[in-house]
Motif scaffolding. Structure first.
Motif, PDB file in Angstrom:
ATOM      1  N   PHE A   4       0.840  -1.212   0.000  1.00  0.00           N
ATOM      2  CA  PHE A   4       0.000   0.000   0.000  1.00  0.00           C
ATOM      3  C   PHE A   4       0.867   1.253   0.000  1.00  0.00           C
ATOM      4  CE2 PHE A   4      -2.410   3.255   2.400  1.00  0.00           C
ATOM      5  CZ  PHE A   4      -3.477   3.408   1.525  1.00  0.00           C
ATOM      6  N   ILE A   5       1.926   1.238   0.820  1.00  0.00           N
ATOM      7  CA  ILE A   5       2.813   2.401   0.902  1.00  0.00           C
ATOM      8  C   ILE A   5       3.556   2.627  -0.409  1.00  0.00           C
ATOM      9  CG2 ILE A   5       4.902   3.278   2.026  1.00  0.00           C
ATOM     10  CD1 ILE A   5       3.935   1.962   4.601  1.00  0.00           C
ATOM     11  N   VAL A   6       4.047   1.546  -0.994  1.00  0.00           N
ATOM     12  CA  VAL A   6       4.888   1.670  -2.184  1.00  0.00           C
ATOM     13  C   VAL A   6       4.066   1.959  -3.436  1.00  0.00           C
ATOM     14  CG1 VAL A   6       6.446   0.392  -3.706  1.00  0.00           C
ATOM     15  CG2 VAL A   6       6.703   0.227  -1.224  1.00  0.00           C
ATOM     16  N   LEU A   7       2.907   1.305  -3.587  1.00  0.00           N
ATOM     17  CA  LEU A   7       2.193   1.352  -4.856  1.00  0.00           C
ATOM     18  C   LEU A   7       1.011   2.314  -4.892  1.00  0.00           C
ATOM     19  CD1 LEU A   7       2.154  -2.488  -5.590  1.00  0.00           C
ATOM     20  CD2 LEU A   7       3.682  -0.767  -6.574  1.00  0.00           C
TER      21      LEU A   7
ATOM     22  N   ILE B 103      -6.932  -7.815  -1.323  1.00  0.00           N
ATOM     23  CA  ILE B 103      -8.222  -7.282  -1.764  1.00  0.00           C
ATOM     24  C   ILE B 103      -8.375  -5.830  -1.331  1.00  0.00           C
ATOM     25  CG2 ILE B 103     -10.716  -7.456  -1.423  1.00  0.00           C
ATOM     26  CD1 ILE B 103     -10.390 -10.473  -1.333  1.00  0.00           C
ATOM     27  N   LEU B 104      -8.015  -5.527  -0.083  1.00  0.00           N
ATOM     28  CA  LEU B 104      -8.128  -4.153   0.414  1.00  0.00           C
ATOM     29  C   LEU B 104      -7.209  -3.210  -0.354  1.00  0.00           C
ATOM     30  CD1 LEU B 104      -8.322  -4.775   4.273  1.00  0.00           C
ATOM     31  CD2 LEU B 104     -10.188  -4.167   2.729  1.00  0.00           C
ATOM     32  N   VAL B 105      -5.965  -3.622  -0.577  1.00  0.00           N
ATOM     33  CA  VAL B 105      -5.024  -2.768  -1.303  1.00  0.00           C
ATOM     34  C   VAL B 105      -5.473  -2.591  -2.754  1.00  0.00           C
ATOM     35  CG1 VAL B 105      -2.627  -2.508  -2.072  1.00  0.00           C
ATOM     36  CG2 VAL B 105      -3.110  -3.427   0.199  1.00  0.00           C
ATOM     37  N   SER B 106      -5.969  -3.657  -3.373  1.00  0.00           N
ATOM     38  CA  SER B 106      -6.434  -3.547  -4.764  1.00  0.00           C
ATOM     39  C   SER B 106      -7.629  -2.614  -4.871  1.00  0.00           C
ATOM     40  CB  SER B 106      -6.788  -4.933  -5.311  1.00  0.00           C
ATOM     41  OG  SER B 106      -7.912  -5.469  -4.639  1.00  0.00           O
ATOM     42  N   LEU B 107      -8.532  -2.643  -3.887  1.00  0.00           N
ATOM     43  CA  LEU B 107      -9.671  -1.722  -3.895  1.00  0.00           C
ATOM     44  C   LEU B 107      -9.214  -0.280  -3.726  1.00  0.00           C
ATOM     45  CD1 LEU B 107     -12.316  -3.704  -1.790  1.00  0.00           C
ATOM     46  CD2 LEU B 107     -12.271  -3.343  -4.272  1.00  0.00           C
ATOM     47  N   ALA B 108      -8.204  -0.076  -2.884  1.00  0.00           N
ATOM     48  CA  ALA B 108      -7.645   1.265  -2.723  1.00  0.00           C
ATOM     49  C   ALA B 108      -7.023   1.749  -4.031  1.00  0.00           C
ATOM     50  CB  ALA B 108      -6.609   1.279  -1.599  1.00  0.00           C
ATOM     51  N   ALA B 109      -6.305   0.862  -4.720  1.00  0.00           N
ATOM     52  CA  ALA B 109      -5.709   1.220  -6.004  1.00  0.00           C
ATOM     53  C   ALA B 109      -6.787   1.512  -7.043  1.00  0.00           C
ATOM     54  CB  ALA B 109      -4.799   0.096  -6.485  1.00  0.00           C
ATOM     55  N   LEU B 110      -7.848   0.721  -7.052  1.00  0.00           N
ATOM     56  CA  LEU B 110      -8.941   0.939  -7.990  1.00  0.00           C
ATOM     57  C   LEU B 110      -9.613   2.287  -7.734  1.00  0.00           C
ATOM     58  CD1 LEU B 110     -10.841  -0.081 -10.224  1.00  0.00           C
ATOM     59  CD2 LEU B 110     -12.204  -1.178  -8.423  1.00  0.00           C
ATOM     60  N   GLY B 111      -9.874   2.583  -6.445  1.00  0.00           N
ATOM     61  CA  GLY B 111     -10.486   3.861  -6.116  1.00  0.00           C
ATOM     62  C   GLY B 111      -9.625   5.043  -6.536  1.00  0.00           C
ATOM     63  N   ALA B 112      -8.310   4.923  -6.319  1.00  0.00           N
ATOM     64  CA  ALA B 112      -7.399   6.004  -6.703  1.00  0.00           C
ATOM     65  C   ALA B 112      -7.362   6.167  -8.216  1.00  0.00           C
ATOM     66  CB  ALA B 112      -6.004   5.723  -6.161  1.00  0.00           C
TER      67      ALA B 112
ATOM     68  N   TRP C   8      -3.652   0.688 -12.079  1.00  0.00           N
ATOM     69  CA  TRP C   8      -4.430  -0.364 -12.737  1.00  0.00           C
ATOM     70  C   TRP C   8      -3.676  -1.687 -12.730  1.00  0.00           C
ATOM     71  CZ3 TRP C   8      -9.350  -0.260 -13.369  1.00  0.00           C
ATOM     72  CH2 TRP C   8     -10.024   0.946 -13.579  1.00  0.00           C
ATOM     73  N   VAL C   9      -2.371  -1.636 -12.943  1.00  0.00           N
ATOM     74  CA  VAL C   9      -1.562  -2.863 -12.882  1.00  0.00           C
ATOM     75  C   VAL C   9      -1.574  -3.437 -11.469  1.00  0.00           C
ATOM     76  CG1 VAL C   9       0.776  -3.788 -13.061  1.00  0.00           C
ATOM     77  CG2 VAL C   9      -0.082  -2.237 -14.822  1.00  0.00           C
ATOM     78  N   THR C  10      -1.495  -2.552 -10.463  1.00  0.00           N
ATOM     79  CA  THR C  10      -1.554  -2.994  -9.062  1.00  0.00           C
ATOM     80  C   THR C  10      -2.872  -3.683  -8.768  1.00  0.00           C
ATOM     81  OG1 THR C  10      -0.090  -1.205  -8.349  1.00  0.00           O
ATOM     82  CG2 THR C  10      -1.487  -2.221  -6.669  1.00  0.00           C
ATOM     83  N   PHE C  11      -3.963  -3.064  -9.228  1.00  0.00           N
ATOM     84  CA  PHE C  11      -5.295  -3.644  -9.004  1.00  0.00           C
ATOM     85  C   PHE C  11      -5.404  -5.038  -9.628  1.00  0.00           C
ATOM     86  CE2 PHE C  11      -9.507  -4.323 -10.956  1.00  0.00           C
ATOM     87  CZ  PHE C  11     -10.248  -4.520  -9.800  1.00  0.00           C
ATOM     88  N   ALA C  12      -5.044  -5.150 -10.903  1.00  0.00           N
ATOM     89  CA  ALA C  12      -5.167  -6.430 -11.603  1.00  0.00           C
ATOM     90  C   ALA C  12      -4.233  -7.481 -11.019  1.00  0.00           C
ATOM     91  CB  ALA C  12      -4.879  -6.238 -13.097  1.00  0.00           C
ATOM     92  N   GLY C  13      -2.993  -7.074 -10.733  1.00  0.00           N
ATOM     93  CA  GLY C  13      -2.024  -8.032 -10.199  1.00  0.00           C
ATOM     94  C   GLY C  13      -2.427  -8.577  -8.839  1.00  0.00           C
TER      95      GLY C  13
END
Length: 336
Positions: A30-33, A204-213, A225-230
């Protein structure tokens, strides 16, 4: 220092490996991506360094989040097992699909056994299919809606199918008296499954945060988007690995039932019958005694108590309409 290390390896190993370590991984992701994009900075080493901030603060967040997830492990498992927050139609559909999958495995086993008997196939393929089938309950009525639910359900029903010993009802009793090595191995095996479950929910939580951003138009949209999918793909992988890892956990729970029966009976003041049918009858009574209110005659354990003829003095507590009264008797013979 040695005592501290022993304490970590004994009691805290499952917590450390199962919840704190994966939480640290998810917080780092979460911090890095994600955080640099939320701060409106371009993705760079300097942005990541600024996002990391105080190391002690991050350690505190990891510990608190890991402890919180550890406290929530029961509902987290129930979600993955298909028991919590699942609509009835989805629950029924999941059970039907898992039942069909189990039926296909049974057909493959029968077909391979026939081919082996005819000398047309090797036993290795059969062993692999049987290993997959072993992750499902023996009783088809106990099929759960998910693979992980079935992996856990199959060892929950093990002791009841063999001995009618309900380890779910008597879990704390049998855990208290079981051989320490078996309990330790169970904690280690459970820790491996906890690790992947915690990774899954964290991803799942980090991917949702990436999707929201990404949807909000934050910087570094491609990375988000790559973070979310990965992470979604990795969450699926961790789920599959958790299902496979449950096999080792299952083996330790079977050992707990097999080796913990005799010390449990002794701790309850009972004598384990030599005949398996009599033992099943005894554990059935014990389970009913714990689950239901006491009923005279229905919960009689006198036939399973040994050595009463050698007791010189017994304190018997009787309940009467007037209340409790203690009666001391002399030498009591078995059956008197």
């Amino acid at each position: 220092m040695i005592d501290i290390a022993k304490g970590v390896l004994a009691g805290g190993w499952a917590l450390l490996v199962g919840w704190l370590l994966p939480t640290a991984i998810n917080v780092t992701l979460f911090i890095v991506l994600v955080i640099p994009s939320l701060q409106g900075k371009d993705y760079s080493a300097k942005a990541i360094e600024d996002a990391a901030g105080d190391a002690w603060l991050i350690i505190g967040v990891v510990i608190m989040a890991g402890l919180l997830l550890n406290a929530l492990q029961t509902p987290l498992y129930r979600i993955l097992e298909g028991y919590m927050f699942w609509p009835q139609w989805m629950h029924d559909l999941g059970r039907w699909l898992q039942g069909k999958r189990m039926g296909r495995l049974d057909k493959k086993i029968t077909k391979l056994q026939t081919a082996i008997n005819a000398g047309k196939s090797r036993s290795l393929r059969l062993a692999i299919i049987e290993e997959r089938r072993a992750l499902y309950p023996v009783d088809k009525n106990q099929v759960a809606p998910t693979r992980l639910g079935n992996s856990i359900r199959q060892f929950e029903e093990y002791s009841f199918n063999r001995y009618e010993l309900d380890t779910q009802t008597l879990w704390y009793e049998i855990s208290a008296v079981a051989p320490k090595e078996v309990s330790r191995q169970g904690d280690v095996a459970r820790g491996a499954v906890d690790l992947f479950v915690c990774l899954l929910f964290g991803h799942i939580l980090v991917s949702l945060a990436a999707l929201g951003a990404a949807l909000s138009g934050a910087r570094n949209g491609g990375i988000l988007w790559v973070t979310f999918a990965g992470l979604v793909v990795l969450a699926r992988v961790w789920y599959q690995v958790a299902c496979v890892s449950a096999a080792e956990w299952s083996a330790t729970q079977q050992a707990l039932a097999n080796l913990g029966r005799r010390p449990l009976a002794k701790a309850l003041g009972l004598e384990l019958p030599e005949d398996i049918l009599e033992e099943r009858r005894m554990w059935r009574r014990v389970t009913l005694f714990v689950q239901d209110a006491y009923v005279e005659g229905r919960h009689d354990f006198s036939e399973f108590r040994g050595g009463m003829e050698n007791i010189d003095e017994v304190e018997e507590v009787r309940i009467s309409g007037a209340g409790l009264r203690k009666v001391r008797s002399g030498k009591i013979k078995k059956g008197s």
